[in-house]
Design an enzyme around this catalytic site. Structure first.
Site, PDB file in Angstrom:
ATOM      1  N   CYS A  23      -9.165  -8.727  16.518  1.00 51.63           N
ATOM      2  CA  CYS A  23      -8.222  -8.853  15.398  1.00 51.63           C
ATOM      3  C   CYS A  23      -8.747  -8.240  14.097  1.00 51.63           C
ATOM      4  CB  CYS A  23      -7.906 -10.322  15.163  1.00 51.63           C
ATOM      5  SG  CYS A  23      -6.799 -10.572  13.760  1.00 51.63           S
ATOM      6  N   ASP A  42      -5.727   3.757  11.560  1.00 52.14           N
ATOM      7  CA  ASP A  42      -5.505   3.200  10.226  1.00 52.14           C
ATOM      8  C   ASP A  42      -6.836   3.383   9.508  1.00 52.14           C
ATOM      9  OD1 ASP A  42      -3.983   1.940   8.313  1.00 52.14           O
ATOM     10  OD2 ASP A  42      -3.269   0.401   9.713  1.00 52.14           O
ATOM     11  N   ARG A  83       0.818  -1.197   0.000  1.00 59.62           N
ATOM     12  CA  ARG A  83       0.000   0.000   0.000  1.00 59.62           C
ATOM     13  C   ARG A  83       0.854   1.249   0.000  1.00 59.62           C
ATOM     14  NH1 ARG A  83      -3.300  -0.468   4.502  1.00 59.62           N
ATOM     15  NH2 ARG A  83      -4.756  -1.421   3.068  1.00 59.62           N
ATOM     16  N   TYR A  84       1.804   1.298   0.918  1.00 61.03           N
ATOM     17  CA  TYR A  84       2.699   2.449   0.984  1.00 61.03           C
ATOM     18  C   TYR A  84       3.782   2.272  -0.074  1.00 61.03           C
ATOM     19  CZ  TYR A  84       0.716   3.303   5.641  1.00 61.03           C
ATOM     20  OH  TYR A  84      -0.120   3.563   6.695  1.00 61.03           O
ATOM     21  N   ARG A 106      -7.642  -8.956  11.227  1.00 60.37           N
ATOM     22  CA  ARG A 106      -7.609  -9.965  10.147  1.00 60.37           C
ATOM     23  C   ARG A 106      -8.443 -11.178  10.484  1.00 60.37           C
ATOM     24  NH1 ARG A 106      -1.476  -8.842   9.575  1.00 60.37           N
ATOM     25  NH2 ARG A 106      -1.681  -6.777   8.645  1.00 60.37           N
ATOM     26  N   ARG A 126       7.138   0.203   1.423  1.00 62.62           N
ATOM     27  CA  ARG A 126       7.123  -0.986   2.281  1.00 62.62           C
ATOM     28  C   ARG A 126       5.933  -1.894   1.986  1.00 62.62           C
ATOM     29  NH1 ARG A 126       5.717   3.696   4.485  1.00 62.62           N
ATOM     30  NH2 ARG A 126       4.452   3.926   6.377  1.00 62.62           N
ATOM     31  N   CYS A 150      -7.093 -13.030  19.124  1.00 54.38           N
ATOM     32  CA  CYS A 150      -7.494 -11.827  19.854  1.00 54.38           C
ATOM     33  C   CYS A 150      -8.848 -11.404  19.309  1.00 54.38           C
ATOM     34  CB  CYS A 150      -6.484 -10.722  19.629  1.00 54.38           C
ATOM     35  SG  CYS A 150      -4.784 -11.340  19.715  1.00 54.38           S
ATOM     36  N   ASP A 153      -9.428  -0.858  14.822  1.00 55.98           N
ATOM     37  CA  ASP A 153      -9.960  -0.834  13.454  1.00 55.98           C
ATOM     38  C   ASP A 153     -11.444  -1.207  13.406  1.00 55.98           C
ATOM     39  OD1 ASP A 153      -7.482  -0.187  12.357  1.00 55.98           O
ATOM     40  OD2 ASP A 153      -6.903  -2.293  12.181  1.00 55.98           O
ATOM     41  N   CYS A 203      -2.267 -18.292  14.825  1.00 54.61           N
ATOM     42  CA  CYS A 203      -1.778 -17.501  15.954  1.00 54.61           C
ATOM     43  C   CYS A 203      -1.898 -18.377  17.194  1.00 54.61           C
ATOM     44  CB  CYS A 203      -2.608 -16.249  16.161  1.00 54.61           C
ATOM     45  SG  CYS A 203      -2.595 -15.159  14.732  1.00 54.61           S
ATOM     46  N   LYS A 235      -2.142   4.868   7.705  1.00 54.40           N
ATOM     47  CA  LYS A 235      -2.174   5.364   9.083  1.00 54.40           C
ATOM     48  C   LYS A 235      -2.055   6.871   9.134  1.00 54.40           C
ATOM     49  CE  LYS A 235       0.055   1.188  10.768  1.00 54.40           C
ATOM     50  NZ  LYS A 235       0.218   0.624   9.406  1.00 54.40           N
TER      51      LYS A 235
HETATM   52  C1  LIG Z   1       0.754  -0.509   9.116  1.00 57.71           C
HETATM   53  C2  LIG Z   1       1.196  -0.907   7.801  1.00 57.71           C
HETATM   54  C3  LIG Z   1       2.550  -0.829   7.430  1.00 57.71           C
HETATM   55  C4  LIG Z   1       3.613  -0.326   8.379  1.00 57.71           C
HETATM   56  O1  LIG Z   1       3.452   1.023   8.634  1.00 57.71           O
HETATM   57  P1  LIG Z   1       4.502   1.824   9.535  1.00 57.71           P
HETATM   58  O2  LIG Z   1       3.864   3.148   9.738  1.00 57.71           O
HETATM   59  O3  LIG Z   1       5.770   1.889   8.726  1.00 57.71           O
HETATM   60  O4  LIG Z   1       4.717   1.051  10.786  1.00 57.71           O
HETATM   61  C5  LIG Z   1       2.887  -1.213   6.168  1.00 57.71           C
HETATM   62  N1  LIG Z   1       1.975  -1.645   5.269  1.00 57.71           N
HETATM   63  C6  LIG Z   1       0.670  -1.734   5.599  1.00 57.71           C
HETATM   64  C7  LIG Z   1      -0.282  -2.218   4.582  1.00 57.71           C
HETATM   65  C8  LIG Z   1       0.246  -1.371   6.871  1.00 57.71           C
HETATM   66  O5  LIG Z   1      -1.059  -1.466   7.185  1.00 57.71           O
HETATM   67  S1  SF4 Z   2      -4.272  -9.557  16.498  1.00 63.95           S
HETATM   68 FE1  SF4 Z   2      -4.944 -11.144  14.995  1.00 63.95          FE
HETATM   69  S2  SF4 Z   2      -3.118 -11.617  13.809  1.00 63.95           S
HETATM   70 FE2  SF4 Z   2      -2.433 -10.583  15.686  1.00 63.95          FE
HETATM   71  S3  SF4 Z   2      -2.009 -12.248  17.140  1.00 63.95           S
HETATM   72 FE3  SF4 Z   2      -4.116 -11.577  17.505  1.00 63.95          FE
HETATM   73  S4  SF4 Z   2      -5.363 -12.943  16.260  1.00 63.95           S
HETATM   74 FE4  SF4 Z   2      -3.271 -13.100  15.486  1.00 63.95          FE
END
Ligand SMILES: *Cc1c(COP(=O)(O)O)cnc(C)c1O
Ligand code: SF4
Length: 369
Positions: A133, A332, A113-114, A135, A117, A130, A295, A126, A339
């Protein structure tokens, strides 16, 4: 040596079993009847466990559950792992994939996305699921986990895209992979000339600290520098074992360890809870990096704290505790906007030749330019 675990109802295990991360994974508690052997659960909790785990699995390591108060339903550990019926509430803003991670996926398992990175999902497993979560749409489901062929495609993508300066190993939990697989992946990434740094995002130091072994530290040290971002949300999670293994990670693994916490209602949304967490982390060698607004993932509205409250909490913390202990509060953006920092406003007024600020104590100061 026999070690009677902290709860009398739980079966006896040897210390070497307890400290073996694979034993902890194999003996995860996954249903109500196993759970009842450890802690007292109400009929409401039992029912929530049944209905909610159809949507998002319940699972916890004996170690992590051992930190929960066996009686108190409001225990901050319990609230993070035990399903509650509010998880079934859906609200207009709730999303399956709030950060649109699947829409920014050029190859399977990679969210780019960025510009500089990319996030790389290496496992859907996991130690603990959590309840908040982001995801939960995919973690806990082994189907569709990226496999060896997908890894090759991802590495190829990182090699081709010279704008990528950082790869973040994520999941599920990337430390669920074996040391040799991690060694292989880190070797591949570190051999790409344009990659400036490699990061690991993992909650295992919190939910399964025994995963940090001498052998793992050797692998990480070999690929120095490695940045590892973990996810402690409450000072109750900072145990003696955590302290010992983080020390090992920092000293023997030469890893830089940071923390991202999530602001969670009833768990850490007070100046006292956050201050204890931030001091506690710094004390054992972890730099607080982010405090996340929770989120907008489906079934998490009961965890969300209003942003104004979060900003006010951080305003009270900033200035009263060392700047080294203070993370950046961020949201985010739902939809994949990335973010955005949520700073408190200290600038009260801009005049023609001066600015008026309010400091952390509430006093006004005027400075010229
Ligand atoms: C959070 C995130 C990152 C890392 O972001 P930083 O601000 O560098 O910690 C990178 N890619 C995605 C898709 C993210 O959601
Ligand atoms: S937040 Fe989601 S991905 Fe992270 S440890 Fe917990 S369950 Fe796993």
């Amino acid at each position: 040596m026999e070690l009677v675990s902290s709860h009398p109802k739980q079966k006896k295990v040897s210390e070497s079993e307890w400290l073996d991360w694979k034993w902890q994974i194999q003996n995860r508690i996954k249903d109500g009847s196993e759970l009842e052997k450890t802690i007292r659960i109400s009929s409401e909790e039992k029912e929530a466990l049944l209905t909610c785990s159809e949507v998002f699995n319940f699972s916890a390591t004996p170690y992590y559950l051992g930190l929960a108060d066996p009686e108190d339903p409001n225990c901050p550990i319990r609230l993070q792992v035990l399903p509650r019926k509010e998880e079934l509430h859906t609200r207009a803003w709730d999303r399956r994939d709030p950060l649109a991670e699947e829409s920014y996926m050029p190859v399977k398992g990679v969210t780019h996305r960025y510009p500089d990175r990319a996030l790389w999902y290496l496992s859907h497993v996991c130690a603990v699921y959590c309840r908040f979560c982001t995801r939960k749409r995919k973690v806990s489901q082994s189907a569709d986990t990226p496999g060896a062929e997908d890894w090759k495609d991802a590495i190829h993508y990182f090699r081709e895209h010279t704008e990528i300066k950082e790869v973040i190993l994520s999941g599920g939990d990337p430390l669920n992979l074996s040391d040799s697989k991690l060694d292989y992946l880190l070797s591949e990434l570190k051999s790409i000339p344009h990659i400036n740094q490699v990061r690991i995002h993992t909650r295992y130091p919190v939910t399964l600290p025994m995963r940090i072994t001498r052998e793992l530290c050797q692998v990480l040290k070999k690929h120095f520098p490695i940045y590892l971002v973990t996810h402690f949300n409450h000072s109750k999670e900072l145990t003696e074992l955590v302290k010992e293994r983080i020390g090992m990670l920092v000293k023997e693994g030469a890893v830089t360890v940071l923390n991202q916490a999530v602001l969670l209602k009833g768990i850490n949304n007070s100046v006292g809870a956050l201050t204890d967490l931030f001091y506690g982390l710094t004390k054992i060698g972890i730099k607080p990096y982010y405090l996340h607004q929770c989120d907008e993932v489906f079934g998490s509205s009961h965890f969300r704290v209003p942003i104004e409250e979060g900003v006010e909490l951080m305003k009270q913390i900033r200035g009263s505790i060392s700047g080294l202990c203070v993370p950046l509060y961020v949201v985010d953006l739902t939809g994949g906007g990335g973010k955005v920092p949520l700073p408190a406003n200290y600038l009260e007024e801009t005049k023609t030749s001066s600015y008026v600020f309010r400091n952390y104590k509430g006093d006004l100061y005027e400075i010229g330019f």
